[in-house]
Enzyme design. Structure first.
Site, PDB file in Angstrom:
ATOM      1  N   GLU A 260      33.847 -89.083 124.116  1.00  0.00           N
ATOM      2  CA  GLU A 260      34.446 -90.367 123.721  1.00  0.00           C
ATOM      3  C   GLU A 260      33.795 -90.887 122.439  1.00  0.00           C
ATOM      4  OE1 GLU A 260      34.988 -93.299 126.809  1.00  0.00           O
ATOM      5  OE2 GLU A 260      35.460 -94.876 125.359  1.00  0.00           O
TER       6      GLU A 260
ATOM      7  N   ASP B 206      37.456 -95.881 135.415  1.00  0.00           N
ATOM      8  CA  ASP B 206      36.884 -97.202 135.687  1.00  0.00           C
ATOM      9  C   ASP B 206      37.271 -98.198 134.596  1.00  0.00           C
ATOM     10  OD1 ASP B 206      35.240 -96.314 133.691  1.00  0.00           O
ATOM     11  OD2 ASP B 206      33.356 -96.693 134.731  1.00  0.00           O
TER      12      ASP B 206
ATOM     13  N   LYS C 277      34.557 -87.683 138.078  1.00  0.00           N
ATOM     14  CA  LYS C 277      33.971 -87.755 136.729  1.00  0.00           C
ATOM     15  C   LYS C 277      32.791 -88.714 136.784  1.00  0.00           C
ATOM     16  CE  LYS C 277      35.902 -90.118 133.098  1.00  0.00           C
ATOM     17  NZ  LYS C 277      34.798 -91.035 132.749  1.00  0.00           N
TER      18      LYS C 277
ATOM     19  N   ASP D  43      37.086 -91.481 138.995  1.00  0.00           N
ATOM     20  CA  ASP D  43      35.933 -91.881 138.187  1.00  0.00           C
ATOM     21  C   ASP D  43      34.888 -92.537 139.092  1.00  0.00           C
ATOM     22  OD1 ASP D  43      34.781 -91.894 135.713  1.00  0.00           O
ATOM     23  OD2 ASP D  43      36.025 -93.489 134.869  1.00  0.00           O
TER      24      ASP D  43
ATOM     25  N   GLU E 175      29.478 -90.373 134.108  1.00  0.00           N
ATOM     26  CA  GLU E 175      29.157 -90.587 132.699  1.00  0.00           C
ATOM     27  C   GLU E 175      27.737 -90.167 132.344  1.00  0.00           C
ATOM     28  OE1 GLU E 175      30.002 -94.541 131.287  1.00  0.00           O
ATOM     29  OE2 GLU E 175      32.120 -94.389 131.827  1.00  0.00           O
TER      30      GLU E 175
HETATM   31  O1  KIV Z   1      37.551 -94.852 132.589  1.00  0.00           O
HETATM   32  C1  KIV Z   1      38.261 -94.294 131.762  1.00  0.00           C
HETATM   33  O2  KIV Z   1      39.432 -94.595 131.596  1.00  0.00           O
HETATM   34  C2  KIV Z   1      37.666 -93.223 130.974  1.00  0.00           C
HETATM   35  C3  KIV Z   1      38.431 -92.725 129.799  1.00  0.00           C
HETATM   36  C4  KIV Z   1      38.277 -93.648 128.675  1.00  0.00           C
HETATM   37  C5  KIV Z   1      38.068 -91.330 129.458  1.00  0.00           C
HETATM   38  O3  KIV Z   1      36.570 -92.812 131.243  1.00  0.00           O
END
Ligand code: KIV
Length: 300
Positions: free
Chosen positions: A186, A48, A117, A87, A119
């Site tokens: 991160e 994202d 993914k 994401d 968060e």
């Molecule tokens: O959205 C993204 O690019 C990420 C990376 C920074 C791991 O979550």
């Protein structure tokens, strides 16, 4: 590079066990996916971060599921071997397990990503559990989680106190316990990341988390120097693509203005007889005023 075998979850687990570094990079469109494919990376994240580096938003919060899907579809067309990670954008999973599963299914069905993914720890652990149970593999993401950066006090290193580090450890273990296959760390101090990663069976993939973990991820636009201005400490630039692109477009503009482009090698030719016939037509047409093309008699 010869045709590579597609990267699978067992292969990632094997790489972690063997201490073979895992390489992940973000991509947001067909050309960046092709680059990642040809460069031989293991995982491609349609992150994202697209919100900022591609769409020009000030943070990752505004990007929508529809926008992520459009970008993800383009990435899918450019990838073969790397595992594609979609994401989950802010607002697509936090409210309930049902929403999280629906959103993950939408991302997988519409983009063709193989895993998703999300968060943070806390309630995201329950969301991750629900998505894993629905049959979609999940990658966690702890430390600096941009979707909730405001409540973390901004884009800051996380886990700098023993208390903060304990929280990160708990989150990582919780994500592992609900079946996440990997977790992104991160902006975490290297020594803390190393200690937490050592307690995990799943691979930890770091961005600003030091070298002593299973893998690394960087944002495509940062590592290639497509983004400009100040970048986080953890970014290493491997190219200066923005500079090269500005130079290229400026050279083009200058050559158009001074008449050096297009040159002979950039133009299509026509048979001389066809050209003369067309010229004659134009002369005739001028001579007969408003006569239309279909009224014109071909020359003998
Ligand atoms: O959205 C993204 O690019 C990420 C990376 C920074 C791991 O979550």
């Amino acid at each position: 590079m010869s045709e590579r075998k597609p990267i699978t979850l067992p292969r990632l687990a094997e790489m972690k066990r063997a201490g073979e570094p895992i390489v992940m990079v973000t991509a947001y469109d067909y050309p960046s996916a092709r680059v990642a494919e040809e460069a031989g990376v293991d995982l491609v994240l349609v992150g994202d971060t697209a919100a900022m580096v591609v769409l020009g938003y000030p943070g990752t919060e505004p990007v929508s599921m529809d926008e992520m899907i459009m970008l993800g579809k383009a990435v899918r067309r450019g990838l073969k071997a790397p595992l594609m990670v979609g994401d989950m954008p802010m607002g697509s999973y936090e409210a309930s397990n049902e929403l999280a599963v629906q959103s993950a299914q939408r991302l997988v069905k519409e983009t063709g990503c193989q895993v998703v993914k999300l968060e943070a720890g806390g309630t995201s652990v329950e969301r991750a559990r629900a998505i894993v149970r629905s049959g979609i593999p999940v990658m966690g993401h702890i430390g600096l989680t941009p979707q909730t950066a405001t409540s973390l006090g901004g884009y800051k290193t996380q886990g700098k106190t023993a208390r903060g580090a304990i929280q990160l450890l708990e989150d990582a273990l919780a994500l592992q316990s609900v079946g996440c296959f990997a977790v992104v760390f991160e902006a975490v101090p290297a020594a803390i990341a190393e200690l937490i990663a050592a307690k995990l069976e799943i691979p930890a993939i770091g961005i600003g988390a030091g070298p002593a973990i299973a893998g690394q991820v960087l944002v495509y636009h940062d590592l290639l120097g497509i983004t400009t201005g100040r970048s986080p400490k953890f970014v290493k630039r491997y190219a200066e693509v923005h500079k090269a692109m500005v130079e290229g477009v400026s050279d083009y503009a200058e050559e158009v203005r001074n008449g050096r482009f297009p040159a002979a090698e950039h133009i299509y030719s026509v048979e001389p007889e066809e050209l003369s016939e067309f010229r004659l037509y134009l002369e005739q047409k001028e001579g007969i005023g408003s006569k239309q093309a279909w009224e014109w008699e071909p020359l003998p």
